[in-house]
Scaffold this motif. Structure first.
Motif, mmCIF file in Angstrom:
data_model
loop_
_atom_site.group_PDB
_atom_site.id
_atom_site.type_symbol
_atom_site.label_atom_id
_atom_site.label_comp_id
_atom_site.label_asym_id
_atom_site.label_seq_id
_atom_site.Cartn_x
_atom_site.Cartn_y
_atom_site.Cartn_z
ATOM 1 N N ASP A 77 0.768 -1.257 0.000
ATOM 2 C CA ASP A 77 0.000 0.000 0.000
ATOM 3 C C ASP A 77 0.794 1.299 0.000
ATOM 4 O O ASP A 77 0.225 2.346 -0.302
ATOM 5 N N ARG A 78 2.059 1.291 0.365
ATOM 6 C CA ARG A 78 2.877 2.512 0.294
ATOM 7 C C ARG A 78 4.185 2.197 -0.428
ATOM 8 O O ARG A 78 4.623 1.049 -0.427
ATOM 9 N N GLN A 79 4.800 3.231 -0.936
ATOM 10 C CA GLN A 79 6.039 3.075 -1.707
ATOM 11 C C GLN A 79 7.259 3.514 -0.905
ATOM 12 O O GLN A 79 7.121 4.200 0.108
ATOM 13 N N VAL A 80 8.444 3.110 -1.375
ATOM 14 C CA VAL A 80 9.705 3.562 -0.784
ATOM 15 C C VAL A 80 10.534 4.259 -1.864
ATOM 16 O O VAL A 80 10.312 4.038 -3.049
ATOM 17 N N ASP A 81 11.489 5.074 -1.440
ATOM 18 C CA ASP A 81 12.354 5.767 -2.399
ATOM 19 C C ASP A 81 13.549 4.923 -2.842
ATOM 20 O O ASP A 81 14.365 5.371 -3.635
ATOM 21 N N SER A 82 13.685 3.705 -2.304
ATOM 22 C CA SER A 82 14.848 2.855 -2.606
ATOM 23 C C SER A 82 14.789 2.309 -4.036
ATOM 24 O O SER A 82 13.730 2.325 -4.672
ATOM 25 N N ASP A 83 15.936 1.776 -4.512
ATOM 26 C CA ASP A 83 15.984 1.109 -5.822
ATOM 27 C C ASP A 83 14.996 -0.047 -5.833
ATOM 28 O O ASP A 83 14.904 -0.786 -4.849
ATOM 29 N N ASP A 84 14.331 -0.236 -6.974
ATOM 30 C CA ASP A 84 13.309 -1.292 -6.977
ATOM 31 C C ASP A 84 13.894 -2.705 -7.037
ATOM 32 O O ASP A 84 13.167 -3.683 -6.914
ATOM 33 N N ASP A 85 15.231 -2.825 -7.193
ATOM 34 C CA ASP A 85 15.788 -4.187 -7.120
ATOM 35 C C ASP A 85 15.971 -4.644 -5.660
ATOM 36 O O ASP A 85 16.389 -5.769 -5.403
ATOM 37 N N LEU A 86 15.615 -3.765 -4.705
ATOM 38 C CA LEU A 86 15.709 -4.145 -3.290
ATOM 39 C C LEU A 86 14.415 -4.789 -2.775
ATOM 40 O O LEU A 86 14.350 -5.200 -1.623
ATOM 41 N N TYR A 87 13.387 -4.832 -3.620
ATOM 42 C CA TYR A 87 12.166 -5.544 -3.223
ATOM 43 C C TYR A 87 11.633 -6.315 -4.427
ATOM 44 O O TYR A 87 11.949 -5.994 -5.581
ATOM 45 N N LEU A 88 10.802 -7.339 -4.131
ATOM 46 C CA LEU A 88 10.299 -8.197 -5.211
ATOM 47 C C LEU A 88 9.214 -7.487 -6.007
ATOM 48 O O LEU A 88 9.250 -7.442 -7.237
ATOM 49 N N THR A 89 8.236 -6.945 -5.296
ATOM 50 C CA THR A 89 7.161 -6.205 -5.958
ATOM 51 C C THR A 89 6.483 -5.300 -4.936
ATOM 52 O O THR A 89 6.741 -5.410 -3.735
ATOM 53 N N ALA A 90 5.622 -4.414 -5.440
ATOM 54 C CA ALA A 90 4.831 -3.537 -4.568
ATOM 55 C C ALA A 90 3.372 -3.675 -4.981
ATOM 56 O O ALA A 90 3.055 -3.595 -6.168
ATOM 57 N N VAL A 91 2.505 -3.910 -4.004
ATOM 58 C CA VAL A 91 1.067 -3.977 -4.275
ATOM 59 C C VAL A 91 0.443 -2.698 -3.724
ATOM 60 O O VAL A 91 0.627 -2.383 -2.538
ATOM 61 N N GLY A 92 -0.258 -1.974 -4.556
ATOM 62 C CA GLY A 92 -0.866 -0.737 -4.063
ATOM 63 C C GLY A 92 -1.592 -0.018 -5.173
ATOM 64 O O GLY A 92 -1.631 -0.472 -6.320
#
Ligand code: AHR
Length: 316
Positions: A109-124
């Motif tokens: 539900d919320r995003q981060v400013d980090s590189d997206d290779d540091l997480y698998l996916t974002a649901v929101g």
């Protein structure tokens, strides 16, 4: 033949055991809003339905508690981590630690400013779009008339507070009749929504100089509605109310004629997150980096009583 059958049964049994043995850590923000509480309930339900062992941590709205929870999940060797990040910045180190431990992280539900290779996916949802939907509703509702707006922002530094503000401003840009005259955080809570609205009302001629309230979530709107009533004005008429989430209480307010519009944010972020994790665990296939949920507008003419009843059983 018999041994092949036994092997197959054993393999199936192992597969079932392995599937039911998955452990997921959930670093939740807290319970600042009705929406947040529903997200927690639904995440537990979705985990139960899938035989996932959910380890839950309530961070009481503090990033340091969320970071500590993630470190604890890593130490426990969980199979994945769900993170609803309270603010957008400051996650790089702990996400790198999870990555080094080969534990996939899914943002909820919320995003981060980090590189997206540091997480698998974002649901929101598309948080900017939510603000645009709310702003466009107001543009249409006032239909060219002058309108001085007060804004209750969400938690400072959180992606929904940043993006919902941007989206609303995008929508009213070029409509000189609409102006945001005051904007302050209410930290996504009902109590602070009420308190900040009281100060807005005092500063603006007891509320007579305010045409509309835009709240970044329904809970703050519900608190503000109370403040407007206590100031002797009629929310929904004297001051238009538009907000985001679509929790049952805002539909109750709409049914009472005290709120005008809300943009829905589904509290079921966990369902798509667990689906993506299962595919990843089973096949190694990584999902899209963003799994987007819908942002639907509901107004007072969309059967608010029925909407209230329909949502009551859904984790709220
Ligand atoms: O991140 C989603 C927001 O967080 C919801 O709109 C709000 O109610 C919650 O606290």
């Amino acid at each position: 033949m018999k041994s092949l059958f036994m092997t197959t049964v054993a393999a199936l049994a192992f597969g079932t055991a392995a599937a039911s043995a998955q452990t997921v850590g959930f670093a939740q923000i807290g319970s600042e809003s009705g929406w947040r509480a529903a997200e927690t309930t639904i995440t537990r339900q979705q985990a139960d339905e899938r035989g996932i062992d959910l380890k839950f941590s309530d961070a009481q709205q503090k990033q340091e508690n969320q970071i500590a929870a993630i470190r604890s999940f890593i130490a426990q060797g969980v199979d994945a981590i769900l993170l609803a990040p309270v603010v957008a910045t400051g996650w790089d180190s702990v996400l790198e630690e999870a990555k080094d431990a080969e534990i996939p992280v899914v943002l909820l539900d919320r995003q981060v400013d980090s590189d997206d290779d540091l997480y698998l996916t974002a649901v929101g949802s598309d948080l900017v779009h939510e603000g645009e939907v709310a702003g466009q509703w107001l543009v249409d509702a006032v239909d060219g008339k002058d309108c001085r707006v007060v804004e209750l922002q969400g938690t400072t530094g959180s992606s929904p507070a940043i993006d919902r503000k941007t989206g609303f401003e995008n929508a009213i840009k070029g409509h000189d009749n609409i102006e945001i005259i005051r904007s302050q955080t209410g930290d996504f809570t009902r109590a602070q929504g009420k308190e900040v609205m009281e100060s807005f009302l005092q500063a603006e001629n007891g509320g007579k100089d305010i045409c509309a309230l835009y709240a970044h979530n329904d809970d703050m709107a519900v608190g503000a509605i109370q403040a407007i009533k206590e100031a002797g004005l009629k929310p929904g008429e004297d001051i238009l109310v538009v907000s985001i989430d679509a929790v049952p209480d805002i539909f109750q307010a709409m049914a009472n004629g005290e709120a005008n519009a809300t943009v829905e944010l589904t509290p079921n972020m966990a369902g798509p997150a667990f689906d993506a994790l299962k595919t990843y665990w089973d096949s190694g296939e990584a999902p899209e980096k963003f799994i987007q949920t819908e942002s639907k507008l509901y107004t007072a003419s969309d059967d608010p009583k029925g909407q209230y009843e329909a949502r009551k059983g859904l984790g709220y």
